[in-house]
Design a protein around this motif. Structure first.
Motif, PDB file in Angstrom:
ATOM      1  N   ASP A   1       0.758  -1.129  -0.018  1.00 51.11           N
ATOM      2  CA  ASP A   1       0.322  -0.097  -0.047  1.00 51.11           C
ATOM      3  C   ASP A   1       0.752   1.448  -0.121  1.00 51.11           C
ATOM      4  O   ASP A   1       0.459   2.132  -0.674  1.00 51.11           O
ATOM      5  CB  ASP A   1      -1.022   0.050   1.177  1.00 51.11           C
ATOM      6  CG  ASP A   1      -2.088  -0.954   1.006  1.00 51.11           C
ATOM      7  OD1 ASP A   1      -2.200  -1.381  -0.084  1.00 51.11           O
ATOM      8  OD2 ASP A   1      -2.843  -1.227   2.075  1.00 51.11           O
TER       9      ASP A   1
ATOM     10  N   LYS B   1       0.901   4.247  -3.066  1.00 48.16           N
ATOM     11  CA  LYS B   1       0.547   5.506  -2.693  1.00 48.16           C
ATOM     12  C   LYS B   1       1.538   6.307  -3.273  1.00 48.16           C
ATOM     13  O   LYS B   1       1.452   7.459  -3.791  1.00 48.16           O
ATOM     14  CB  LYS B   1       0.492   5.589  -1.212  1.00 48.16           C
ATOM     15  CG  LYS B   1      -0.182   7.177  -0.827  1.00 48.16           C
ATOM     16  CD  LYS B   1      -1.206   7.183  -0.121  1.00 48.16           C
ATOM     17  CE  LYS B   1      -1.506   8.664   0.284  1.00 48.16           C
ATOM     18  NZ  LYS B   1      -2.528   8.976   1.272  1.00 48.16           N
ATOM     19  N   GLU B   2       2.871   6.226  -2.940  1.00 48.27           N
ATOM     20  CA  GLU B   2       4.104   6.996  -3.206  1.00 48.27           C
ATOM     21  C   GLU B   2       4.263   7.060  -5.058  1.00 48.27           C
ATOM     22  O   GLU B   2       4.344   8.196  -5.516  1.00 48.27           O
ATOM     23  CB  GLU B   2       5.340   6.056  -2.869  1.00 48.27           C
ATOM     24  CG  GLU B   2       6.722   7.180  -3.197  1.00 48.27           C
ATOM     25  CD  GLU B   2       7.767   6.551  -2.503  1.00 48.27           C
ATOM     26  OE1 GLU B   2       7.778   5.740  -1.703  1.00 48.27           O
ATOM     27  OE2 GLU B   2       8.953   6.907  -3.054  1.00 48.27           O
TER      28      GLU B   2
ATOM     29  N   ALA C   1       1.637   6.698  -6.920  1.00 48.22           N
ATOM     30  CA  ALA C   1       0.332   7.419  -7.436  1.00 48.22           C
ATOM     31  C   ALA C   1       0.638   8.830  -7.292  1.00 48.22           C
ATOM     32  O   ALA C   1       0.307   9.516  -8.297  1.00 48.22           O
ATOM     33  CB  ALA C   1      -0.729   6.823  -6.557  1.00 48.22           C
ATOM     34  N   MET C   2       1.100   9.312  -6.308  1.00 43.67           N
ATOM     35  CA  MET C   2       1.662  10.764  -5.947  1.00 43.67           C
ATOM     36  C   MET C   2       2.823  11.064  -6.974  1.00 43.67           C
ATOM     37  O   MET C   2       2.685  12.349  -7.381  1.00 43.67           O
ATOM     38  CB  MET C   2       1.934  10.999  -4.446  1.00 43.67           C
ATOM     39  CG  MET C   2       1.169  10.812  -3.467  1.00 43.67           C
ATOM     40  SD  MET C   2      -0.816  11.125  -4.002  1.00 43.67           S
ATOM     41  CE  MET C   2      -0.775  12.984  -4.150  1.00 43.67           C
TER      42      MET C   2
ATOM     43  N   TYR D   1       0.608  11.731 -10.106  1.00 42.78           N
ATOM     44  CA  TYR D   1       0.121  12.886  -9.919  1.00 42.78           C
ATOM     45  C   TYR D   1       0.991  14.100 -10.247  1.00 42.78           C
ATOM     46  O   TYR D   1       0.329  14.979 -10.989  1.00 42.78           O
ATOM     47  CB  TYR D   1      -0.554  13.060  -8.422  1.00 42.78           C
ATOM     48  CG  TYR D   1      -1.497  14.203  -8.327  1.00 42.78           C
ATOM     49  CD1 TYR D   1      -2.939  14.040  -8.745  1.00 42.78           C
ATOM     50  CD2 TYR D   1      -1.032  15.462  -7.873  1.00 42.78           C
ATOM     51  CE1 TYR D   1      -3.825  15.016  -8.737  1.00 42.78           C
ATOM     52  CE2 TYR D   1      -2.047  16.416  -7.743  1.00 42.78           C
ATOM     53  CZ  TYR D   1      -3.504  16.149  -8.117  1.00 42.78           C
ATOM     54  OH  TYR D   1      -4.152  17.441  -8.011  1.00 42.78           O
TER      55      TYR D   1
ATOM     56  N   SER E   1      -8.962   4.326  -6.160  1.00 44.49           N
ATOM     57  CA  SER E   1      -9.752   4.674  -5.077  1.00 44.49           C
ATOM     58  C   SER E   1      -9.252   3.985  -3.673  1.00 44.49           C
ATOM     59  O   SER E   1      -9.507   4.516  -2.720  1.00 44.49           O
ATOM     60  CB  SER E   1     -11.211   4.221  -5.370  1.00 44.49           C
ATOM     61  OG  SER E   1     -11.243   2.971  -5.527  1.00 44.49           O
TER      62      SER E   1
ATOM     63  N   ILE F   1      -5.874   3.467  -3.348  1.00 42.45           N
ATOM     64  CA  ILE F   1      -4.673   4.036  -3.161  1.00 42.45           C
ATOM     65  C   ILE F   1      -4.556   5.492  -2.627  1.00 42.45           C
ATOM     66  O   ILE F   1      -4.159   5.944  -1.738  1.00 42.45           O
ATOM     67  CB  ILE F   1      -3.972   3.975  -4.270  1.00 42.45           C
ATOM     68  CG1 ILE F   1      -3.883   2.409  -4.893  1.00 42.45           C
ATOM     69  CG2 ILE F   1      -2.262   4.645  -4.030  1.00 42.45           C
ATOM     70  CD1 ILE F   1      -3.206   2.529  -6.193  1.00 42.45           C
ATOM     71  N   THR F   2      -5.400   6.343  -3.318  1.00 43.31           N
ATOM     72  CA  THR F   2      -5.548   7.791  -2.989  1.00 43.31           C
ATOM     73  C   THR F   2      -7.013   8.210  -3.441  1.00 43.31           C
ATOM     74  O   THR F   2      -7.403   7.913  -4.497  1.00 43.31           O
ATOM     75  CB  THR F   2      -4.376   8.412  -3.471  1.00 43.31           C
ATOM     76  OG1 THR F   2      -4.621  10.150  -3.487  1.00 43.31           O
ATOM     77  CG2 THR F   2      -3.962   8.439  -4.953  1.00 43.31           C
ATOM     78  N   SER F   3      -7.387   9.728  -3.015  1.00 44.52           N
ATOM     79  CA  SER F   3      -8.479  10.315  -3.599  1.00 44.52           C
ATOM     80  C   SER F   3      -8.028  11.349  -4.496  1.00 44.52           C
ATOM     81  O   SER F   3      -8.752  12.173  -4.452  1.00 44.52           O
ATOM     82  CB  SER F   3      -9.168  10.587  -2.391  1.00 44.52           C
ATOM     83  OG  SER F   3      -8.752  11.335  -1.602  1.00 44.52           O
ATOM     84  N   VAL F   4      -6.741  11.777  -4.830  1.00 41.26           N
ATOM     85  CA  VAL F   4      -6.453  12.873  -5.425  1.00 41.26           C
ATOM     86  C   VAL F   4      -6.917  13.061  -6.695  1.00 41.26           C
ATOM     87  O   VAL F   4      -7.116  14.011  -7.377  1.00 41.26           O
ATOM     88  CB  VAL F   4      -5.012  13.275  -5.426  1.00 41.26           C
ATOM     89  CG1 VAL F   4      -4.518  13.493  -3.924  1.00 41.26           C
ATOM     90  CG2 VAL F   4      -4.063  12.031  -6.022  1.00 41.26           C
TER      91      VAL F   4
ATOM     92  N   LYS G   1      -6.704  14.168 -13.310  1.00 44.30           N
ATOM     93  CA  LYS G   1      -6.031  15.171 -12.289  1.00 44.30           C
ATOM     94  C   LYS G   1      -7.003  16.394 -12.245  1.00 44.30           C
ATOM     95  O   LYS G   1      -7.350  16.883 -13.387  1.00 44.30           O
ATOM     96  CB  LYS G   1      -4.685  15.355 -12.742  1.00 44.30           C
ATOM     97  CG  LYS G   1      -4.187  16.571 -11.870  1.00 44.30           C
ATOM     98  CD  LYS G   1      -2.497  16.531 -12.278  1.00 44.30           C
ATOM     99  CE  LYS G   1      -1.870  17.687 -11.374  1.00 44.30           C
ATOM    100  NZ  LYS G   1      -0.342  17.654 -11.616  1.00 44.30           N
TER     101      LYS G   1
END
Ligand SMILES: C[S@@+](CC[C@H](N)C(=O)[O-])C[C@H]1O[C@@H](n2cnc3c(N)ncnc32)[C@H](O)[C@@H]1O
Length: 276
Positions: free
Chosen positions: A228, A232-233, A235-236, A239, A257, A259-262, A276
């Motif tokens: 996880d 997340k890292e 995914a960011m 982003y 969803s 992983i992150t909500s950004v 994005k």
């Protein structure tokens, strides 16, 4: 005779690989493969213990060869042309026309496949663009493919594929864009070089920054090998790399969803895309 690698050492090198690449190795699935690899590698470089191997890997690998060899051994590179093909259709029929209308005319639309393995995914994008026909006449579109494994990048550049790899390509598209060889298929010369392939690690911030910004990122069937925190890292990182209103597409078993909500999730028929 046993392996040079012990269970305790597996924990140490597993942690090292995880920290550097996000790849999470499990003892029950990966111990034998890694142990055999280290035994072979130790013979090649002339050492006789795990301790010396691990020291070489961490402290004497100035040009990164040892790390690259290890990466080439631990990655899973399964891929084929037109895999999860609905996503390529959504790309050419929905995403690119939308971005084409949004972006200034002179701006190149950039698409990244991270990871691309042996090239089937980015070349599937090229084949879909060619089949669609209009978009590439109207604007410059650049496709970049990266992978941490240098052997797959070398194969992607060579563009020679097995029967299995091309099995899902519609016969007409195959006939038009590939040359039949005694063993498998080879992409026609006009298409070789239409994807920019590079060796890169999605966890290497500098390498990612050097790739620049993209309008669409395909990241399919890699996050499943991460835990996880690593998902997340990455995914960011994506982003940061995606231009405003750009998109990220994941593999069918991967959900942003979780992983992150950004990103904003959109569903087009059965395909989930993340904006994005
Ligand atoms: C199963 S393949 C997926 C290929 C293609 N995207 C597809 O879906 O068909 C996964 C690829 O991820 C690459 N990979 C694993 N960790 C990586 C990392 N940290 N950075 C870049 N590529 C990585 C592996 O080398 C492997 O080629």
């Amino acid at each position: 005779m046993g392996y040079l690698l012990s269970n305790i050492d597996f924990g140490k090198i597993g942690e090292y690989i995880y920290r550097k690449t996000g790849i999470f190795l499990e003892a029950d699935k990966h111990f034998d493969k890694l142990a055999k690899y280290i035994d072979n590698r130790a013979k090649v470089i002339g050492i006789d213990s795990f301790r010396k191997y691990f020291y070489t890997l961490r402290f004497e690998d100035k040009d990164g060869t040892e790390f690259q060899e290890l990466m080439n051994a631990v990655t899973v590179n399964e891929t084929y042309f037109y895999r999860e093909k609905e996503q390529f259709e959504v790309l050419v029929n929905r995403i690119l026309p939308e971005l084409h209308a949004l972006r200034p005319r002179q701006q190149t639309i950039r698409i990244l496949c991270a990871p691309c393995s042996t090239g089937e995914e980015p070349y599937s994008i090229i084949l879909h663009l060619l089949e669609e026909g209009r978009l590439i006449e109207d604007r410059d579109i650049e496709v970049v493919g990266i992978d941490i494994d240098s052997t797959v990048i070398a194969k992607a550049k060579a563009a020679k594929y097995s029967e299995r790899s091309v099995h899902a390509i519609p016969p007409k598209v195959l006939a038009k864009n590939f040359k039949k060889r005694t063993l498998g298929y080879e992409l026609i010369d006009d298409l070789i070089g239409t994807v920019d392939f590079k060796v890169a690690n999605v966890f290497d911030k500098m390498q990612m920054r050097q790739l620049g910004k993209f309008d669409v990122i395909f990241s399919r069937n890699m996050l499943i090998y991460f835990d996880d925190a690593s998902r997340k890292e990455v995914a960011m990182t994506f982003y940061d790399m995606v231009n405003p209103s750009g998109y990220v597409l994941l593999g069918h078993a991967e959900y942003m969803s979780r992983i992150t909500s950004v990103f904003k999730a959109k569903k087009i028929e059965s395909t989930l895309i993340y904006q994005k």
